[in-house]
Design an enzyme around this catalytic site. Sequence first.
Site, mmCIF file in Angstrom:
data_model
loop_
_atom_site.group_PDB
_atom_site.id
_atom_site.type_symbol
_atom_site.label_atom_id
_atom_site.label_comp_id
_atom_site.label_asym_id
_atom_site.label_seq_id
_atom_site.Cartn_x
_atom_site.Cartn_y
_atom_site.Cartn_z
ATOM 1 N N ARG A 60 -7.377 3.095 14.352
ATOM 2 C CA ARG A 60 -8.254 1.925 14.150
ATOM 3 C C ARG A 60 -8.158 0.976 15.342
ATOM 4 O O ARG A 60 -9.164 0.369 15.735
ATOM 5 C CB ARG A 60 -7.906 1.205 12.850
ATOM 6 C CG ARG A 60 -8.884 0.080 12.522
ATOM 7 C CD ARG A 60 -8.718 -0.445 11.113
ATOM 8 N NE ARG A 60 -9.371 0.354 10.106
ATOM 9 C CZ ARG A 60 -10.643 0.200 9.711
ATOM 10 N NH1 ARG A 60 -11.403 -0.729 10.270
ATOM 11 N NH2 ARG A 60 -11.148 0.963 8.773
ATOM 12 N N GLU B 163 0.833 -1.207 0.000
ATOM 13 C CA GLU B 163 0.000 0.000 0.000
ATOM 14 C C GLU B 163 0.866 1.255 0.000
ATOM 15 O O GLU B 163 0.705 2.140 -0.818
ATOM 16 C CB GLU B 163 -0.939 0.005 1.216
ATOM 17 C CG GLU B 163 -1.834 1.229 1.262
ATOM 18 C CD GLU B 163 -2.800 1.223 2.437
ATOM 19 O OE1 GLU B 163 -3.356 2.293 2.734
ATOM 20 O OE2 GLU B 163 -3.003 0.169 3.066
ATOM 21 N N GLU C 97 -10.583 -8.027 5.373
ATOM 22 C CA GLU C 97 -9.899 -7.969 6.664
ATOM 23 C C GLU C 97 -10.682 -8.554 7.846
ATOM 24 O O GLU C 97 -10.088 -9.155 8.741
ATOM 25 C CB GLU C 97 -9.549 -6.509 6.986
ATOM 26 C CG GLU C 97 -8.548 -5.907 6.036
ATOM 27 C CD GLU C 97 -8.380 -4.409 6.250
ATOM 28 O OE1 GLU C 97 -7.330 -4.006 6.767
ATOM 29 O OE2 GLU C 97 -9.304 -3.661 5.909
#
Length: 1342
Positions: free
Chosen positions: A893, A815, A1274
């Site tokens: 997160r 990423e 995920e």
Amino acid sequence: MEELNQSHHSDLVLFINGKKVVERKADPEITLLTFLRRKLGLTGTKLGCAEGGCGACTVMVSRFDPNNNRVIHHAVNACLAPLCSLHHCAVTTVEGIGSVASKLHPVQERIAKSHGSQCGFCTPGFVMSMYALLRNSPQPTIQDIEAAFQGNLCRCTGYRPILEGYKTFTKDGGCCGGRGKASGCCMTTVHKEEPVNGDSTHSCQQLFNPEEFKPLDPTQEIIFPPELMSLGKQPPRSLRFTGERVLWIQPSSLKELLELKAVYPEAKLVVGNTEIGIEMKFKNLLYPVILAPAYIHELRSIQYTENGIEFGASVTLSVLEEELREAIKKLPSYKTEVFKAVLEQLRLFAGQQIRNVAAIGGNIMTASPISDLNPVFMAACCKLTLMSKEGKRILHMDDKFFTAYRKTAVKPEEILLSIEIPYTRKGQYFSAFKQSLRKEDDIAIVTCGMNVIFQEGSNIVKGIKLSYGGMAPTTILATVTCNSLIGRQWNDEMVEDACTFLASEVKLSPSAPGGMVTYRRTLTISLFFKFYLTVQHKLAQEHLSVEDVSPNSASAIEPFHLDSPTSVQFYQEVPLGQTSDDVVGHPVMHLSALKQATGEAVYCDDIPCYENELYLALVTSTKAHAVIKYIETAEAMAVPGVITFVSAKDIPGSNRTGPAVYDETVFADDKVTCVGHIVGAIVANTQAHAQRAAKLVKISYEELQPVIVTIQDAIAKQSFYQPVRTLEKGDLSKGFQESDMFLEGEIHIGGQEHFYLETNCTLAVPRGEDGEMEMFVSTQSASKTQALVAKALGVPASHIVCRVKRLGGGFGGKESRSTILSTVVAVAAHKVKRPVRCMLDRDEDMLISGGRHPFFGHYKVGFKRNGKVIALDVTYYSNAGNSMDLSLSIMERALFHMDNCYNIPHIRGTGYMCKTNLPSNTAFRGFGGPQGMMVTESWISDVALRCGLPAEQVREINLYKQGDYTPFNQCLEQFTIDRCWEECMNISDFHHRKAKVELYNKQHCWTKRGLSIIPTKFGISFTAVFLNQAGALVHIYTDGSVLLTHGGTEMGQGLHTKMIQVASRTLGIPTSKIHISETSTNTVPNTSPTAASASSDLNGMAVYNACQILMQRLEPYKTKNPVGKWEDWVNAAYFDRVNLSANGFYKTPDLGYDFQTNSGRPFNYFCYGVAVSEVEIDCLTGGHKNLHTSIVMDVGKSLNPALDIGQVEGAFMQGVGLFTLEELRYSPQGYLYTRGPGMYKIPAFGDIPTELKVSLLRDAPNEKAIFSSKAVGEPPLFLAASVFYAIKDAISAARAESGFTGPFRLDSPATPERIRNACEDKFTKMCPPPEPGTYTPWDVRV
């Protein structure tokens, strides 16, 4: 010899896929893989690790055996096989057995249609391992298949579908014998209804139909070339191949070999190249002369003697295995004790590809201190025959044979001719044990051979040998212990004394290489105890012992054995009346799967070389924190083929880079801040020249302090990135006052390497004008690559095009970190004005690219006596590394998931990002969520233990309900965790299973079982609001075909397949009319990374939008001609000058959250799931088996059940790796030891739960995403925590027997070391851990 000493060069003759190849100048340093890919352009065979540990490079090598007059087929690792070793061989690659264009081979078809190929990079390796097995055994057993795949790794699928597809080749067609389903046959293709939640039913149907598979057709196989058969019958000739640096000589006789060894005493003998190849590649060693004795008759012979079986030193391990199996069948059982022990070690020795080429002599002469076989040979006192020009010499493998680390008593001019493995006699008992991190294809932590002889007709020890590997720089004998046991009776008193003797004799320095000192010392005793029980049992059977092993200890002597896995998948079928062209909701095969199975799918490094292309190799820092004083490149520049050295001064634009903040450099300028920091790069005409030169670049450093490596270092030095995030709701002090009890605890969660099978790869092609450059990159983030390359080159982004065909896996690792390579390659291409390519070797990729953030959690929790949690104060620390990268979003997160599925009235979470001298850690599937929830499950497990209540009861009482609010004040709508929980309890038969576990634990002392149920709630959206957007571009051509482009990249998750399904439904045409070529920045600009599980949601809606626009434009022509076909409407619109191209766009509505006010909506919706797992642990070794897992996952209305179940299983198995297996090990100076599959272990076939059930929750549409679907990439990963907490449950049962109750700390991953050390008992007490601070450890937990 005279002829050989002349400087002549032999021609190398081999056949590849049936075609004759004559190589006039074979270089001894070239591997078969390099030859196939670079010389012949056969790119189906992949480079995954370059050390024979992943199987991606598997090919079949066939040769004629004149002694047995037959052709032998073997699967081998092309990355290790020297080209020069393949004279007169036939090589078959994945391209040679079938293709999409001509005819598929059944092996290729079945892995694709059974959904066993996701990213596809490992697929050719599996295809060729299976193909080689079928050439030798057209109807193999399931055990044969499992053995054939021991050397193959897959990071995407979780293995289950590969096994399911290939089971269809077995004699029984893959039937599970009734274990796979509750009723009926697992091979039934007609679906049946299984009751779930009382009255509703669940469709249980196979995801593929085996009846559609083509039968195995022997006429499609390439015949063995008759020319090679006739050449094979001729007497062997001497061969000589001369490369740039190495001379390879293949002598034709033993006499010639001995003469050569006298001339070249330092020459290495190479048979399989499984050790020398690694040393030359990774240890930078050079052996100028290599002797290849593989075909010398005396070294390959096998002879039965009076005392045993004598094996020539070149006999391969697979031939050794075959011969010993036959001997065991023929000989009396008492004579074959050593043979059985050797077979037990070989069963889990490397992979089949290695065993097929590695020689028994190489195993001995390598003198590895952790060899699996040497302790067996030493305990058996095997006879070795050595030979030189002067004659023969006999040695025995005793404690004098290994003289020092990797040294033996063999003289330089001698060779090992043979080894005699002895028979055993009556009254003699022999066992071998090996403990490793992973059962299959793993190096030993401790390995041993144990041999005892009793006085005739008694249980009095006459002689005993205990040999250990992994406890010293060499294989050792515990002679003091052995001598003290002679004359003793084999009883409980003797074993107590023996353990005490072993504890004092077999010691390790606290700083010993390999670490795990306490565990290794305990293992020496535990394994001897197993041997004691094994022999006690055999003595009792022969009435030579007073008593047999007690029933509750019997499980300690059972050899480790896994049943073949069985599985069931449940999913909701499409509604009646859905048209046949509408494939949304059908289990459609991944659209690239067939190309992946034939090797025709093109990955970045498969792009053919440009005519004037150059290769780049990185030069990286060897210090964690230092100033660069100077860089010396003269020696490197003298290497043939080297063009230039590239460094910071060559950057035309900016050296500052980074995905979120520019706190990194393309090249280190004056300072390095981690081992692996990119300092420069060498550009040369070949990869070999570039890599050789890169190793010769000399960098002078001035080291700086402090070197901060661990989270604890960072806390002590207060080394944190800003901001420190806090999330709070309720009143903590009030919550703790209302609580009946409270506890505090800690857990450390280790990091994880992505281990995508395709390492980072970039090809940069300058376009020659206006600074334009075309980038072919294996990246999840094409737009970020474009932007950072443009920044480094000092040109507008519009001058850079980034193109991505597909990725061989990503998982977050590509990423943001892929840009550290692509910017370097782009700068180099700009400097030399020629195309430049670089695909990182596995060890480089692991060193520089970072991984999942290690986390440390500290918590204080207040709760009622019934287990209801009232208050929680939790602090998270993440090891971010030497730059911010995406660490802030990852920590956010983690905080958003600190509640998991539990409603806690008073809660506060604080998150610190530790700034350390490690390569920057980055995104990884779950993105901080799994670490946040793992801490949650740790404290809820502690609460259950403190309250003395069942863990599942405490979890259930704390679960959220529909309409509750999270700590960040988001309402839980369309809440399904209660349904998932209930269904998972049902399909796992939880209560019955728990009763059986409790009974098992009462009846077994040294093995214990554990059971756990774990829920998960995962928020879907990028937490950075601006990323929640996507674009698409759809062209309709006049022949009716459709070209679709969107912003997401295909990395195995089936995104392109789902997008074509979405377009197919929206346009009302079959998928066969729609094509996706690639992802590129010149078709869809400003794309978000393919990450956060949101790509189907975002890109799906953008594709839908574009297709809707086109359908509106076509509507008038459909109305005019209602009976027409798609092509008619398209042509009518074209001739009416209607635009048949449309841009689609989508942004997720109503998103945005403010940490200051704790308000807003960070997530569009949540995914829910629940898993139940059952495990069995071995309390003596710490090993464990995954016995059962049931998963219920809410994926809304599945777009494609095959892809979604594949994602659930793949994520789950990656989580099994994270929580039980995968451990990154660093030195205190920040050097990464685990830099390849040799030391870093991802799950293999043996880690699949023996029974696996996966159910997609039915009747749970999600109105917030495309066609009512949900994200799936995920969320399922965290469900693997059910395995971890099942292990913890089993450890609790073991500890209870030793008098330990209540909460205890178990860090992740739950490796054999941690499991064993947590099962405290009389043996662990004998090996207390060294006092911290009194020594420098070999490795540290970061």
